[in-house]
Design a protein around this motif. Structure first.
Motif, short mmCIF file in Angstrom:
data_model
loop_
_atom_site.label_atom_id
_atom_site.label_comp_id
_atom_site.label_asym_id
_atom_site.label_seq_id
_atom_site.Cartn_x
_atom_site.Cartn_y
_atom_site.Cartn_z
N THR A 180 20.73 12.27 82.46
CA THR A 180 21.10 12.45 83.86
C THR A 180 22.61 12.52 84.05
O THR A 180 23.09 13.00 85.09
N ARG A 235 18.06 16.61 86.69
CA ARG A 235 17.58 15.31 86.23
C ARG A 235 18.23 14.19 87.04
O ARG A 235 17.57 13.20 87.39
N HIS A 263 16.37 11.36 89.18
CA HIS A 263 16.64 9.98 88.78
C HIS A 263 17.16 9.15 89.96
O HIS A 263 16.69 8.02 90.19
N THR A 289 9.99 20.98 88.43
CA THR A 289 9.87 19.71 89.16
C THR A 289 8.83 18.80 88.51
O THR A 289 8.97 17.58 88.55
N TRP A 332 10.67 17.05 85.61
CA TRP A 332 11.53 15.96 86.06
C TRP A 332 10.70 14.81 86.61
O TRP A 332 11.07 13.64 86.46
N HIS A 359 11.39 11.29 84.88
CA HIS A 359 12.30 10.41 85.60
C HIS A 359 11.67 9.60 86.74
O HIS A 359 12.29 8.65 87.21
N PRO A 418 14.13 22.07 80.07
CA PRO A 418 13.13 20.99 80.17
C PRO A 418 12.69 20.58 78.77
O PRO A 418 11.63 20.98 78.29
#
Length: 611
Positions: free
Chosen positions: A360, A371, A375, A394, A397, A401, A553
């Motif tokens: 992140t 990210r 986060h 999405t 992530w 996270h 990703p």
């Protein structure tokens, strides 16, 4: 005199339904009129009308997922009925009880090529576990009850087709005549427990295992305590499928989150090293991430018998409800004295969390780090929050996270993985739990499909919500990013701008036009403040997060094929070549640094070589 429509509405209420999602049209007009009469007379059913029939079906599916109740959607004949299909396939593929009530032209028109008349029974035959046209008033009771009973027992969508003239016919109480069925609103019990000898065999397999892993899916919803107790006794590590993420709290140290392309390295290591795998309520579809054949003894528990034994050559398949099955199994499990397997898993997971945090903090020249956005969102989630994610990056992530604590919920379109579902899911969740904070995370491509429209639905119904906090995070990168990366990594093709570019739109401005709060986020430095502002606002907020489209990703393990295809795509003239190389390199360097730190922390090497 009550009509067939009046009867059906009352029968739906007897099945425990209080809210339906519908869109009107002349083919369902008489039924809609009865809905209006019921609302004026005694409150009837809460009728939610979004902007499109596809949204109705996705909302009904989400309602079923978040509440455990039957979701109901309503649409007119041919065009409206066809629009329901994508949402109903989402229900089918994620095993949700949904009943669709669909209009049809009058009985005399059926089969005569009339205006908006089509063979709806054939149209819905593939998606629905039960499809039936009501042709007489006497038939209505049994057909409605079968549709609900089947949806509940089979965890599948069903469809009831109502011709326009039948909708307005006088209701009839079925008698004891020949050919007439009399029905009831009693659902079949779903708490199925396998035979005693099968439970004993499962306990024998788990007790014999030294490295036991539980792979937990959404089919274990409602069985959190039983899953945790069984894992404690078995000394098991826990992996959750993406849709099972909220079944196991994130603070369980040996819960390593997801598996696969958007999973964690500790989950991959569990799978590669376990000697026993127990699949609980999951139809996890990626066989390449499951143990090698013969490596592990396998048990699968699922309420849907067709799912048993089709992902891994399991030794024992238990047809049963996860909660009921574990309740019977737990007294037969022996508590493991050696918890070294669990402890190693927990230690690796702590290292993975450090790696995710480090990812992140990587900065990119082309926008904020996506990210970091998710986060920082995760860091501010209040108790009992509900988070939805869309298909695409999405979902990556979300998997990497978002950490859902006990009482939180999170979901997305699973096996269908349809785009745009995050918005109707979030709105349906807000209707079901209006006192909770709901957060929708969605890509700009999905938001443009129908997601933007649903802010209009939010505006229409906002005053019905006890807690006005509803946050939409749009990952704004002007690219269909997940597909762009799939083109590179799966097929070795360079980005094709003609298919991948997304027209840039001022999404925050669109929210402001509707009277909501819009926040524009352009860089990493502004992420925290944007999130603070959104969560402090007791209303609707859209965060327009301008993020880099070139952030890879990254899967937990880069395969040779993944690297080779990406290199091939870049050599073929990827228009984002330099940015992809620069940003991917930054992410990969961070990954390797953190893994070296982790290896040093764990004492160097593990069974799979350097970390």
């Amino acid at each position: 005199m009550p009509t067939v429509s009046d009867f059906i509405i009352e029968r739906i209420r007897e099945w425990g339904v209080t809210r339906v999602f519908g869109f009107p049209g002349d083919g369902i007009g008489a039924f809609d009129g009865a809905l209006g009469r019921a609302e004026r007379h005694d409150g009837g059913l809460e009728y939610i009308r979004p902007t499109h029939e596809e949204i109705c079906a996705l909302m009904a599916t989400a309602h079923a997922k978040f509440t455990g109740e039957v979701g109901v959607c309503i649409a007119t004949s041919s065009p409206g009925a066809f629009h329901l299909l994508n949402g109903l396939y989402d229900a089918q593929m994620d095993n949700q009880p949904v009943v669709a009530i669909v209009g049809q032209q009058g009985l005399a028109s059926v089969g005569t090529f009339n205006q908006q008349e089509s063979n709806l029974e054939r149209v819905f035959a593939d998606v629905a576990a039960y499809v039936q046209t009501i042709t007489t008033p006497e038939q209505a009771e049994a057909v409605i009850d079968i549709a609900f009973r089947t949806a509940i027992a089979r965890h599948q969508p069903t469809v009831v087709i109502l011709p326009h003239d039948v909708q307005a016919m006088d209701a009839v109480t079925p008698g004891a005549e020949h050919w007439v069925s009399r029905s009831s609103v009693a659902a079949a019990s779903a708490a199925i427990t396998p035979p005693t000898e099968a439970i004993a065999h499962a306990a024998e397999i788990i007790n014999a295992g030294e490295k036991v892993t539980f792979l937990v899916g959404a089919g274990a919803t409602g069985a959190t305590d039983e899953v945790l107790e069984a894992a404690r006794l078995a000394g098991a590590g826990i992996i959750t499928a993406l849709r099972g993420k909220d079944v196991v709290p994130s603070d369980i140290p040996y819960h390593t989150q997801q598996l696969g392309l958007l999973g964690s390295l500790p989950s991959l290591h569990q799978i590669k090293r376990c000697d026993t795998i127990v699949l609980l309520g999951t139809n996890y579809p990626y066989g390449e991430f499951l143990p090698a054949t013969g490596q592990a003894r396998g048990i699968q528990v699922d309420i849907i018998p067709e799912h048993l034994g089709v992902r891994y050559p399991t030794e024992l398949n238990l047809w049963g409800d996860v909660k009921a099955t574990l309740t019977a199994l737990i007294p037969l499990l022996r508590a493991k004295e050696d918890l070294g397997w669990q402890e190693k898993i927990a230690e690796e997971m702590r290292g993975w969390e450090r790696e995710m945090l480090a990812q992140t903090e990587v900065t990119f020249e082309t926008g904020a780090n996506p990210r970091k956005v998710i986060h920082e969102l995760n860091q501010r989630l209040p108790e009992n929050a509900i988070v939805t994610a869309d298909a695409g990056t999405t979902a990556d992530w979300f998997g990497h996270h978002i950490r859902l604590r006990r009482g939180m919920r999170g979901d997305l379109s699973g096996r269908l993985a349809t785009m745009l579902a995050a918005m109707p899911y979030a709105v349906a969740a807000k209707f079901a739990y209006s006192d909770r904070t709901v957060v929708c995370t969605i890509g700009d491509g999905a938001f443009q499909m129908l997601g933007m429209n649903e802010l209009i639905t939010v505006k229409k119904y906002l005053d019905r919500w006890e807690n006005g906090r509803f946050i939409v995070v749009v990952m704004h990168n002007d690219d269909l990013a997940q597909v762009s990366w799939e083109m590179r990594t799966e097929d070795g093709n360079p980005l094709w701008e003609g298919s991948q570019d997304v027209q840039s739109v001022d999404y925050a401005g669109w929210a402001e036009l509707l009277g909501f709060r819009g926040i524009r986020l352009h860089d990493d430095a502004s992420v925290g403040a944007a999130m603070d502002e959104a969560f402090a606002h007791d209303g609707v907020t859209l965060i327009d997060a301008y993020v880099s489209k070139n952030v890879p990703p990254l899967p937990p393990h880069i395969t040779v094929e993944y690297a080779k295809n990406t290199a091939k795509a870049l050599l073929r003239g990827d228009p984002s070549e330099l940015a992809v190389i620069r940003d991917s390199a930054a992410a990969l360097v961070t990954e390797q640094v953190e893994r070296v730190k982790g290896a040093l922390h764990l004492g160097g090497r593990d069974d799979d070589g350097p970390r």
